[in-house]
Structures are given as C-alpha cells and as structure tokens.
Design an enzyme around this catalytic site. Structure first.
Site, PDB file in Angstrom:
ATOM      1  N   ASP A 157       9.188  -9.464   6.845  1.00 15.56           N
ATOM      2  CA  ASP A 157       9.678  -8.587   5.781  1.00 15.56           C
ATOM      3  C   ASP A 157      10.697  -7.599   6.347  1.00 15.56           C
ATOM      4  OD1 ASP A 157       9.917  -7.684   3.198  1.00 15.56           O
ATOM      5  OD2 ASP A 157       8.192  -6.355   3.284  1.00 15.56           O
ATOM      6  N   GLY A 181       0.808  -1.214   0.000  1.00 13.48           N
ATOM      7  CA  GLY A 181       0.000   0.000   0.000  1.00 13.48           C
ATOM      8  C   GLY A 181       0.838   1.258   0.000  1.00 13.48           C
TER       9      GLY A 181
END
Length: 626
Positions: A137, A27
């Site tokens: 991540d 996003g």
C-alpha cells in the site's frame, strides 16, 4: 491533529495517547508517548478485522517480521499487541505532512526534490524487502516528508512475501487503486516488484500533482492500471527516466530498488531537500505536535458514583494501607520497624471478593460464548469467534454479527444514554456499528457491552438491537446459571491476587500502585511497570528473528517459558515471559504473560529478566492445575 474523542481510550498498552492523527481503511492513528518519552504513531486496527479468526496470528507474525526493518527512510516499529480487542501497532512518530498533503498545499515538486524523494523511497523499499515484506500500500498518504527526507510508514501490517492468507476479507483488495500494481489490481500473487510499480506512480504524482492512472472512480483507476499506458510526456526528462521503467506492466521488467539507486547515482548533499513552502509546512506540523505534547489532554472525568467510591476508598485505606503493605503474609517478608520509614503508600483498586453477579469475581469465569443462546429481535444466536476470555462474536440467522464483551480492558464508550436495567448506559452510535455498554459493578474500568456491526447484513436499527441484546445479557447474568469456564482454566483467576504486595516489593522494590486492567490483567507500578496477563490466544512459540536484544527459553521450576528482551535506551528495558498453561482445541491455548518494563532504571537486561522470572515464579502457585 484532533483531540481525543470521549470514546477514545487514553492508553494502548504502555503508550499514553494524546491526540488523533488520522484514520484510514484499516484503523485510526493516534499520537502516543512511550514510557521513555519517545513519540509514537499508534495505529489501532478496526475491530471488524479481528472477526477473521486468523487475522490476529497473521498480524502478530507480520509485526514480528516488520521489526527487522530499519533504515533512515522508514518509521521503525516499536511495539504491538495482536491480542488486544482492537489490535494496535506503534511505530516511530514522524512529524511531517504526507506527500499528498504537501503536493496539494504547495504544488508539484521540482525535479531535484523528486530525485531526493526517489532515493529515499528506493532505500526504504530495499530495507522492507530485505526483511521479507511487500508493502502493498505504497501511496502518497503513506509517505511522510521530514526536514531531511521522506519516511515510508504503515509497512507493519504488510503481508510477508512467503505467502499466507490475505489480511482482508474475501473479495477485498488491500491498497489504493491509483497506486497499486497491475498484478495487485487483478488479485495475482505479489512480489517486491509490485512496490516498485507504486514507487513509479508516486514519482509521477510528485512531479505533476496527479497519479498517472487516476480515473473518475476506483474501478476506472484499476482498469487504467491494468490496461492503459501512462502519459509521461509532461515529466521532466530526469524524472521520466526514473518513473518509466518502474511502471512496466510486466513485473520482471521493473528495476529493483538497488538498481534504481544505481540509476540515480550520487546525489549532492543538501540541508533542505524540499522547496521552502514544503519546509514551512513541516515546521507548522512540528509546532502542532509540540503544542499537543506541551499541553496533553486533561484526564477523563469519572462518573459521580465512581468518584465518590474512590474518595471513600481513599479515606478508608489512607491510614491503613502502609500496614497492609508491610504485614501482608509472605515467605521471607518482614515488617519494617516503626521508626524506619516504610515504602511509599500503595494505591490499589483491588478489594474483597464481590458476590454481586455483575461484579468482577462472578463475571471473570463466565463462558462468554454461552451467555446468549438467543436474544429479542434476533432469534437464535450462534457463537462464531471465541478469541479472548472476555469476548465472543455471535451470528444471527440473517448473517449479522453481534459481539458481547464482559470485563474487557476498556472503559464504557460513547455518550451517556440514561440507564439500562438500573446501570448507567453508554451508547456509541457510528455509521456502520453501534455499541451499548454498562460498567461492571464497582469496576468502572471494565464493561459489559454489545456491539452490533456488520457491513454485509446491516441491522435496521443497530443501536436498538445493541441495547436489547445487552439487556438480555445483563438479565441472564443476574439470574445466574450461565456456564462457567472448565476446571483448570485461567479465566476465573484474579491476576492481582497472584502476587502479594510484599512479594512484589521484595522482587521489584517499592510498589506505588496496583491496578487491574479489565478482568484478566493486573499492573504493578514499581520503577516502571510489571504486568501479569492471563489470556486465551495462540500457543506461544520461541522468537526466531533478530529483532530482540535477547530471546530464548527459561525453566520456571518445571514450566518452560519463552522470553524476549529489549533495551530501548539506557534507562528502559523490556523483558517478557510467556508460557502455555493449557491447550484449548487444536490451535489455541490459555497463556500467562509476565512483563516488566523499567523506567529511569540502571538495571541491565539480565537483571530485569531475572526479576521477571522471580515474579513469574511467585505467581505460579496461585494458578490452577491445568
């Protein structure tokens, strides 16, 4: 940092948005300001992830867990909304460059700085893992450098270590190829040891300027992670001693974050842990943020028609709104004497019932998934995802996705593109999707829109498709006969009509503004903000973690509601009540949410929650029987 685009919303929940910080695979990240003045990094998740029916629930659950993460080297999660059209997450804003940006701009870090980096990352991972999360991540872009050390960000959408479905679409691996662990690259179950492997790769990048596994392509990097041993000969001995054990292919052979801290030993206190060039870069970033905060973007200009309507409403209401406020019928409410100064004038955007088939009152109760049985150029449409009152995702026979929104809480997106069936048209043409939208009649804050978006089966001309399908929807809505929500549903209810202004003022004090947000939420401004939202989502459950100051259940006269409360600072308290109105199928329900966030207030947590309960009790009589 870039200014907000014309299609970017000015608000995410209670956070005012100021600028675009960056974008990634999940996003966009925006600079936001909380009601108490704190800066926040607001990540708005791409709407395509919401097409996964289970995504919102996983997102909500994992955000709740992420609230448990705290520590000097993480950016704490402040707030989130898993049920927004584009789910969002707000965390503490960090005004500093990423590790990648710092290395690219100033070169590799010296050994002493890498040791401080290692200590901060190990401490951050210890807190993340203690909360039951695996970051998944940990990459150079998710490590920010500040004047006193690193900050790990973006753990708010990590998958909880107790299992659950993947957050991404089938076949997609979440993570950055050159910094993920071998087990992640192969799609195997992850443990906290996966993050430790990523930490080792970050230390090599910080000391040498490149990942130990970077290849010419992502597949090559993945192959290197799984099959090759990193060449660590150029690392200084003290850095190699830290990185090498972290990069073991076998997760069981890697140290834990606590063991890494033991291996590092006590570090000497330093006021500036990075080289001067990095601190200069940090200072420039802080100055950029200060400039944005000092001069926020100008309010969006509304269309001429909307502006004239607002002006006319102001002229009509200007001389009468105080009388309406004071004399609005309600038990226990009395008019103030003429000689007594009354409460401040109320700005309201509510109005008498609108008979227009494209007006809010007619659209509010429409079953969005029964508007489009078919559309020009696409053939039969099959409803696939029905999460909210105001949106439905349809699938074409070719496997493409179309999302119809009616009265969603967003203004028209994109650029003006003429008219569509007599209504002002806006079109947002992006690389992988196109959105066409028109405003709800007399309500420019809400839209009727169609988004054509699918990465697997692209439309030949997505904007043409979006406009054609939108025109079909508008014509069907104008013609009438679209099935409405079933009896007992919350969908047709105007939330702004549930609590009169007089009652709201008796409960919360002077009301300065009443405004709808979309068709199913209303806000009262009163020394803070009270919202009533009517939603379709997952059944509410009691909060079971310690991330709130208080949580529990309350009886609203025969209705059991769950409450959570937080004190953000001495002047700001947030108390939220949620209860199930009626079940919808096996896994969904229609819910009512009442929330009060105070501002510059001396109210205690208990006093704030009592006012929320009073507001909820005032709204209950206006709700239909389930």
């Amino acid at each position: 940092m870039e200014p907000l685009g014309p299609d970017e919303p000015a608000q995410a929940g209670r956070y005012r948005l100021l600028a675009v910080v960056g974008a990634g695979g999940m996003g966009r990240v925006l600079l936001g300001v909380a009601p108490d003045g704190r800066l926040a990094a607001v990540k708005r998740v791409h709407r395509r992830f919401a097409h996964d029916p289970g995504f919102r629930e996983r997102f909500r659950r994992e955000v709740e867990v992420s609230r448990l993460v705290s520590g000097a080297y993480t950016a704490a999660v402040m707030d989130a909304d898993a049920h927004a059209p584009e789910p969002w997450l707000a965390s503490v804003f960090v005004a500093g460059p990423s590790l990648q940006e710092a290395v690219d701009a100033t070169g590799p870090l010296p050994p002493a700085a890498v040791r401080h980096l290692a200590a901060g990352l190990a401490s951050a991972l210890a807190g993340i893992h203690r909360a039951g999360l695996v970051h998944r991540d940990l990459k150079p872009g998710n490590v920010l450098l500040t004047g006193d050390g690193p900050r790990v960000i973006d753990f708010g959408i990590a998958r909880a270590t107790d299992g659950g479905a993947d957050l991404t679409h089938t076949g997609v691996i979440l993570g950055s190829a050159a910094f993920m662990s071998p087990e992640q690259a192969e799609g195997r179950p992850l443990t906290p040891a996966s993050d430790v492997f990523s930490l080792g790769a970050l230390l090599v990048l910080a000391a040498t300027g490149r990942s130990p596994f970077a290849g010419a392509s992502a597949p090559q990097s993945l192959y290197n992670v799984v099959h090759t041993h990193p060449d660590l000969r150029l690392l200084p001995p003290e850095v190699r001693a830290l990185a090498e054990p972290c990069l073991a292919k076998d997760p069981a052979r890697r140290p834990t974050p606590a063991q890494l801290l033991e291996l590092l030993g006590p570090l000497p206190p330093v006021p500036r842990p990075w080289p001067p060039a990095v601190h200069a870069l940090i200072a420039r970033r802080e100055a950029e943020v200060a400039a944005v905060v000092a001069k926020p973007p100008k309010p969006r200009r509304r269309g001429r028609r909307a502006a004239l309507a607002a002006t006319a409403a102001a002229l009509v209401l200007g001389g009468t709104i105080t009388a309406v406020t004071l004399l609005d019928g309600d038990d226990g409410a009395t008019a103030a004497p003429a000689s007594t100064p009354g409460p401040p004038p109320v700005t309201t955007t509510t109005s008498a019932p609108d008979p227009d088939p494209l007006g809010p009152d007619k659209l509010r109760g429409v079953d969005v998934c029964r508007v489009l049985p078919s559309a020009p150029g696409t053939g039969k449409l099959t409803p696939k995802i029905d999460v909210h009152f105001f949106t439905c995702t349809y699938q074409t026979p070719q496997g493409q996705w179309l999302e119809l929104t009616i009265g969603g809480p967003v203004t028209a997106k994109g650029s003006p593109a003429g008219e569509l069936d007599g209504l002002p048209l806006s079109v947002e043409d992006e690389t992988t999707r196109c959105t066409a939208s028109v405003p709800v009649v007399d309500r420019p804050d809400a839209t009727i829109g169609v988004e054509a978006d699918d990465a697997a089966a692209k439309f030949a001309k997505p904007c043409d498709t979006a406009k054609a399908v939108l025109s079909e929807a508008v014509q069907r809505l104008r013609a009438g006969g679209v099935p409405a929500a079933p009896p007992g549903s919350l969908a047709p209810v105007d939330p702004c009509a549930l609590v009169s202004t007089a009652t709201a003022q008796r409960i919360a004090g002077p009301i300065t503004k009443v405004e709808p947000r979309g068709l199913h939420e209303c806000r009262w401004q009163a020394g803070g903000e009270i919202t009533v939202a009517l939603e379709r989502g997952y059944p509410p459950v009691p909060a079971k973690d310690g991330s709130f100051d208080s949580a529990g259940t309350v009886d609203l006269g025969g209705v059991t509601a769950y409450f959570t409360a937080d004190r953000y600072n001495p002047a700001t308290v947030d108390c939220t009540l949620t209860w199930l109105h009626r079940p919808v199928g096996e896994r969904a329900s229609e819910n009512v949410i009442v929330r009060y966030t105070t501002s510059a207030s001396t109210l205690t947590v208990d006093e704030t929650c009592r006012r929320v309960q009073d507001f909820a009790k005032a709204a209950l009589p206006g709700l239909p029987k389930p």
